[in-house]
Write a protein that holds these residues in place. Structure first.
Motif, mmCIF file in Angstrom:
data_model
loop_
_atom_site.group_PDB
_atom_site.id
_atom_site.type_symbol
_atom_site.label_atom_id
_atom_site.label_comp_id
_atom_site.label_asym_id
_atom_site.label_seq_id
_atom_site.Cartn_x
_atom_site.Cartn_y
_atom_site.Cartn_z
ATOM 1 N N VAL A 132 47.010 45.795 32.018
ATOM 2 C CA VAL A 132 47.188 44.894 30.647
ATOM 3 C C VAL A 132 48.743 44.995 30.171
ATOM 4 O O VAL A 132 48.962 43.982 29.591
ATOM 5 C CB VAL A 132 46.377 45.677 29.566
ATOM 6 C CG1 VAL A 132 46.389 45.027 28.114
ATOM 7 C CG2 VAL A 132 44.994 45.686 30.147
ATOM 8 N N ALA A 133 49.269 46.199 30.273
ATOM 9 C CA ALA A 133 50.694 46.141 29.848
ATOM 10 C C ALA A 133 51.615 45.118 30.571
ATOM 11 O O ALA A 133 52.643 44.282 29.944
ATOM 12 C CB ALA A 133 51.205 47.631 30.042
ATOM 13 N N ASP A 183 50.360 31.934 17.778
ATOM 14 C CA ASP A 183 50.429 33.118 18.294
ATOM 15 C C ASP A 183 49.651 33.231 19.618
ATOM 16 O O ASP A 183 48.554 32.477 19.616
ATOM 17 C CB ASP A 183 50.156 34.271 17.286
ATOM 18 C CG ASP A 183 51.210 34.613 16.318
ATOM 19 O OD1 ASP A 183 52.450 34.024 16.635
ATOM 20 O OD2 ASP A 183 51.018 35.008 15.252
ATOM 21 N N SER A 184 49.596 33.997 20.561
ATOM 22 C CA SER A 184 48.809 34.261 21.741
ATOM 23 C C SER A 184 48.591 35.707 21.790
ATOM 24 O O SER A 184 49.474 36.473 21.288
ATOM 25 C CB SER A 184 49.561 33.703 23.162
ATOM 26 O OG SER A 184 50.559 34.208 23.135
ATOM 27 N N TYR A 185 47.648 35.943 22.565
ATOM 28 C CA TYR A 185 47.158 37.442 22.716
ATOM 29 C C TYR A 185 46.649 37.724 24.228
ATOM 30 O O TYR A 185 45.867 36.933 24.844
ATOM 31 C CB TYR A 185 46.432 38.154 21.571
ATOM 32 C CG TYR A 185 44.945 37.451 21.480
ATOM 33 C CD1 TYR A 185 43.857 37.972 22.191
ATOM 34 C CD2 TYR A 185 44.701 36.732 20.392
ATOM 35 C CE1 TYR A 185 42.655 37.382 22.071
ATOM 36 C CE2 TYR A 185 43.496 35.971 20.198
ATOM 37 C CZ TYR A 185 42.459 36.370 21.099
ATOM 38 O OH TYR A 185 41.369 35.803 20.755
ATOM 39 N N GLU A 206 53.597 41.611 29.195
ATOM 40 C CA GLU A 206 55.099 41.280 29.606
ATOM 41 C C GLU A 206 54.898 39.825 30.264
ATOM 42 O O GLU A 206 55.789 38.965 30.077
ATOM 43 C CB GLU A 206 55.359 42.246 30.364
ATOM 44 C CG GLU A 206 57.082 42.071 30.903
ATOM 45 C CD GLU A 206 57.846 42.488 29.826
ATOM 46 O OE1 GLU A 206 59.114 42.379 30.003
ATOM 47 O OE2 GLU A 206 57.392 43.294 28.865
ATOM 48 N N TYR A 207 54.178 39.581 31.381
ATOM 49 C CA TYR A 207 54.154 38.218 31.993
ATOM 50 C C TYR A 207 54.057 37.111 30.961
ATOM 51 O O TYR A 207 54.638 36.165 31.211
ATOM 52 C CB TYR A 207 53.045 38.442 33.041
ATOM 53 C CG TYR A 207 53.273 37.330 33.948
ATOM 54 C CD1 TYR A 207 54.012 37.211 35.109
ATOM 55 C CD2 TYR A 207 52.195 36.055 33.863
ATOM 56 C CE1 TYR A 207 54.097 35.824 35.892
ATOM 57 C CE2 TYR A 207 52.220 35.171 34.626
ATOM 58 C CZ TYR A 207 52.863 34.945 35.484
ATOM 59 O OH TYR A 207 53.150 33.917 36.368
ATOM 60 N N PHE A 208 52.895 37.128 30.285
ATOM 61 C CA PHE A 208 52.544 36.279 29.501
ATOM 62 C C PHE A 208 53.109 35.842 28.251
ATOM 63 O O PHE A 208 52.966 35.120 27.396
ATOM 64 C CB PHE A 208 51.002 36.039 29.266
ATOM 65 C CG PHE A 208 50.162 35.928 30.346
ATOM 66 C CD1 PHE A 208 50.023 34.482 30.984
ATOM 67 C CD2 PHE A 208 49.465 37.012 31.283
ATOM 68 C CE1 PHE A 208 49.207 34.440 32.318
ATOM 69 C CE2 PHE A 208 48.934 36.707 32.237
ATOM 70 C CZ PHE A 208 48.702 35.500 32.953
ATOM 71 N N THR A 209 54.107 36.792 28.112
ATOM 72 C CA THR A 209 54.936 36.729 26.694
ATOM 73 C C THR A 209 54.046 36.595 25.483
ATOM 74 O O THR A 209 54.409 35.789 24.661
ATOM 75 C CB THR A 209 56.221 35.887 27.031
ATOM 76 O OG1 THR A 209 55.532 34.498 26.945
ATOM 77 C CG2 THR A 209 57.170 36.285 27.784
ATOM 78 N N VAL A 217 53.510 43.303 20.576
ATOM 79 C CA VAL A 217 53.930 43.444 21.691
ATOM 80 C C VAL A 217 55.645 43.540 21.736
ATOM 81 O O VAL A 217 56.191 44.553 22.066
ATOM 82 C CB VAL A 217 53.600 42.410 22.973
ATOM 83 C CG1 VAL A 217 54.379 42.970 24.207
ATOM 84 C CG2 VAL A 217 52.119 42.586 23.210
ATOM 85 N N PRO A 218 56.302 42.536 21.017
ATOM 86 C CA PRO A 218 57.671 42.470 20.997
ATOM 87 C C PRO A 218 58.185 43.895 20.234
ATOM 88 O O PRO A 218 59.349 44.527 20.358
ATOM 89 C CB PRO A 218 57.990 41.337 20.277
ATOM 90 C CG PRO A 218 57.011 40.397 20.441
ATOM 91 C CD PRO A 218 55.662 41.299 20.517
#
Length: 256
Positions: free
Chosen positions: A145-146, A116-118, A150-153, A198-199
């Protein structure tokens, strides 16, 4: 009008007001080479106001995380005046530099270990007068941040926040508490660890707070590789929201 209708109407007016205000906003990314960017002075003034950092002769606040290659730092300008700033780290299993991970490694490392990433936002500071005049300033700032989420999924957008700010993150982003209260580096106050998946929350946040939306072009301009820090990036929430409305209308079933 029912209570639910009144709340929905109030929410719609708030969203419209924020989108209008974004027409006056510019985001400027801080260069890692610029040691005395106004953002660092804004941090210092905000923290000194509450005695969170000691006095220093340079009157700036920077730390080792500002030099990390996964760090992105931004100033938020309204009518050309710096009103707030925020930075974040894009954290993956192969690049784990992150202020929050330093505080809660036993919680965040297992998530990275499983792939996972964050996004880890920090150093959210605001001009005192601007924060009084613009209660919506946190929304305008956290929009960065939002967009990054989105950009880095990423799977998570985390937040190391003071207890009195936690309700905001729960209400706006649906964040849930992951870690107990601990001290944040050299700052003289404790923080708790929260995270939003996020998803799970992306569409709900976009529907409720359309000013968080953006176009791919804006996200590329802010975070894209190989182009260096941008001087000025204008928000695109109005365009993104209009496109989302059109897409939703097209997706509605045709009556027969």
């Amino acid at each position: 009008m029912s209570t639910a209708s009144q709340l929905q109407s109030s929410s719609s007016r708030f969203a419209s007001t924020l989108i209008d205000l974004l027409d006056r906003v510019e985001y400027r990314r801080v260069s890692l080479d610029e040691q005395f960017d106004p953002v660092y002075r804004l941090r210092y003034e905000a923290y000194r106001r509450e005695d969170f950092v000691p006095i220093n002769s340079q009157e700036i606040t920077r730390d080792v995380y500002d030099d990390a290659d996964n760090c992105y730092c931004f100033g938020v300008y309204i009518d050309g005046i710096l009103v707030s700033s925020i930075r974040f780290h894009h954290v993956t299993s192969s690049n784990r530099q992150s202020p929050s991970r330093t505080i809660w490694p036993e919680i965040l490392d297992p998530k990275l270990d499983q792939g996972d990433s964050y996004i880890d936002p920090s150093r959210f500071t605001a001009d005192h007068d601007a924060s009084l005049a613009l209660p919506a300033l946190p929304y305008l700032t956290l929009r960065i941040v939002a967009m990054a989420s989105e950009y880095f999924t990423v799977r998570y957008c985390i937040a190391s926040v003071r207890a009195e700010h936690a309700a905001f993150y729960r209400r706006v982003f649906g964040s849930e508490r992951l870690g107990d209260e601990r001290n944040w580096g050299e700052l003289r106050f404790p923080v708790c660890l929260y995270a939003a998946e996020v998803p799970t929350i992306r569409n709900r946040v976009a529907d409720r707070f359309p000013f968080f939306m953006s176009t791919p072009a804006e996200r590329d301009a802010l975070f894209g590789p190989g182009l260096g820090p941008r001087k000025i990036v204008a928000p695109t929430a109005r365009v993104a929201h209009r496109l989302r409305v059109i897409e939703n209308q097209r997706a509605e079933p045709t009556a027969v």
